[in-house]
Write a protein that holds these residues in place. Structure first.
Motif, PDB file in Angstrom:
ATOM      1  N   ARG A  43       0.841  -1.205   0.000  1.00 16.51           N
ATOM      2  CA  ARG A  43       0.000   0.000   0.000  1.00 16.51           C
ATOM      3  C   ARG A  43       0.875   1.252   0.000  1.00 16.51           C
ATOM      4  N   ALA A  44       1.986   1.227   0.742  1.00 12.82           N
ATOM      5  CA  ALA A  44       2.889   2.378   0.787  1.00 12.82           C
ATOM      6  C   ALA A  44       3.521   2.632  -0.585  1.00 12.82           C
ATOM      7  N   ILE A  45       3.849   1.578  -1.323  1.00 13.87           N
ATOM      8  CA  ILE A  45       4.406   1.728  -2.675  1.00 13.87           C
ATOM      9  C   ILE A  45       3.378   2.390  -3.590  1.00 13.87           C
ATOM     10  N   ILE A  46       2.157   1.919  -3.523  1.00 17.12           N
ATOM     11  CA  ILE A  46       1.090   2.478  -4.362  1.00 17.12           C
ATOM     12  C   ILE A  46       0.823   3.935  -3.990  1.00 17.12           C
ATOM     13  N   ASP A  47       0.774   4.228  -2.702  1.00 17.31           N
ATOM     14  CA  ASP A  47       0.547   5.607  -2.253  1.00 17.31           C
ATOM     15  C   ASP A  47       1.679   6.523  -2.715  1.00 17.31           C
ATOM     16  N   TYR A  48       2.924   6.037  -2.615  1.00 19.39           N
ATOM     17  CA  TYR A  48       4.082   6.841  -3.023  1.00 19.39           C
ATOM     18  C   TYR A  48       3.997   7.175  -4.513  1.00 19.39           C
ATOM     19  N   ARG A  49       3.727   6.157  -5.346  1.00 17.48           N
ATOM     20  CA  ARG A  49       3.692   6.420  -6.792  1.00 17.48           C
ATOM     21  C   ARG A  49       2.481   7.269  -7.182  1.00 17.48           C
ATOM     22  N   SER A  50       1.395   7.182  -6.424  1.00 13.48           N
ATOM     23  CA  SER A  50       0.239   8.031  -6.698  1.00 13.48           C
ATOM     24  C   SER A  50       0.555   9.491  -6.400  1.00 13.48           C
ATOM     25  N   LYS A  51       1.306   9.707  -5.336  1.00  8.51           N
ATOM     26  CA  LYS A  51       1.643  11.069  -4.906  1.00  8.51           C
ATOM     27  C   LYS A  51       2.795  11.673  -5.717  1.00  8.51           C
ATOM     28  N   ASN A  52       3.798  10.845  -6.060  1.00  5.83           N
ATOM     29  CA  ASN A  52       5.025  11.347  -6.674  1.00  5.83           C
ATOM     30  C   ASN A  52       5.205  11.000  -8.148  1.00  5.83           C
ATOM     31  N   GLY A  53       4.285  10.267  -8.706  1.00  2.98           N
ATOM     32  CA  GLY A  53       4.438   9.842 -10.097  1.00  2.98           C
ATOM     33  C   GLY A  53       5.222   8.543 -10.175  1.00  2.98           C
ATOM     34  N   PRO A  54       5.466   8.070 -11.389  1.00  4.23           N
ATOM     35  CA  PRO A  54       6.143   6.780 -11.549  1.00  4.23           C
ATOM     36  C   PRO A  54       7.580   6.806 -11.027  1.00  4.23           C
ATOM     37  N   PHE A  55       8.023   5.646 -10.583  1.00  2.66           N
ATOM     38  CA  PHE A  55       9.406   5.503 -10.140  1.00  2.66           C
ATOM     39  C   PHE A  55      10.314   5.630 -11.354  1.00  2.66           C
ATOM     40  N   LYS A  56      11.359   6.422 -11.221  1.00  3.49           N
ATOM     41  CA  LYS A  56      12.313   6.592 -12.318  1.00  3.49           C
ATOM     42  C   LYS A  56      13.345   5.470 -12.313  1.00  3.49           C
ATOM     43  N   SER A  57      13.602   4.920 -11.135  1.00  2.01           N
ATOM     44  CA  SER A  57      14.534   3.801 -11.013  1.00  2.01           C
ATOM     45  C   SER A  57      14.089   2.923  -9.853  1.00  2.01           C
TER      46      SER A  57
END
Length: 103
Positions: A43-57
């Motif tokens: 859930r934390a991974i999903i929340d992070y990418r929702s807030k910050n956009g896609p992971f660049k790396s």
């Protein structure tokens, strides 16, 4: 037939190990399938990418609460960002301008 089954099984197993989880698009259940990632971290991974956009790396995953270097090192072979690295991209030469004929 007996010799064919072990070979087929080994081939399927090797293909399965090549599959990676795309941390930019995987649903929670798929993220939970990673070693050391439970419901809260997924859930934390999903929340992070929702807030910050896609992971660049993949390394950016360390910015997610609850995921440290040890967890990242465990799951690194199983994850990707879904984008090819710059080294993997083929180099395309610039397009040539059409030569103009003089009358």
């Amino acid at each position: 037939m007996r010799k064919l089954f072990p070979a087929l099984f080994a081939a399927l197993l090797s293909v399965a190990t090549l599959a990676t989880v795309n941390i930019n698009s995987a649903p929670q259940t798929e993220l939970e399938g990673l070693k050391g990632i439970g419901p809260a971290k997924a859930r934390a991974i999903i929340d992070y990418r929702s807030k910050n956009g896609p992971f660049k790396s993949v390394d950016e995953l360390e910015k997610v609460s609850g995921i440290g270097r040890a967890t990242l090192d465990k799951i690194r072979p199983e994850i990707s960002t879904g984008t090819p690295s710059a080294a993997a991209k083929p180099v395309t030469p610039p397009a040539r301008k059409a030569e103009q004929k003089k009358p």
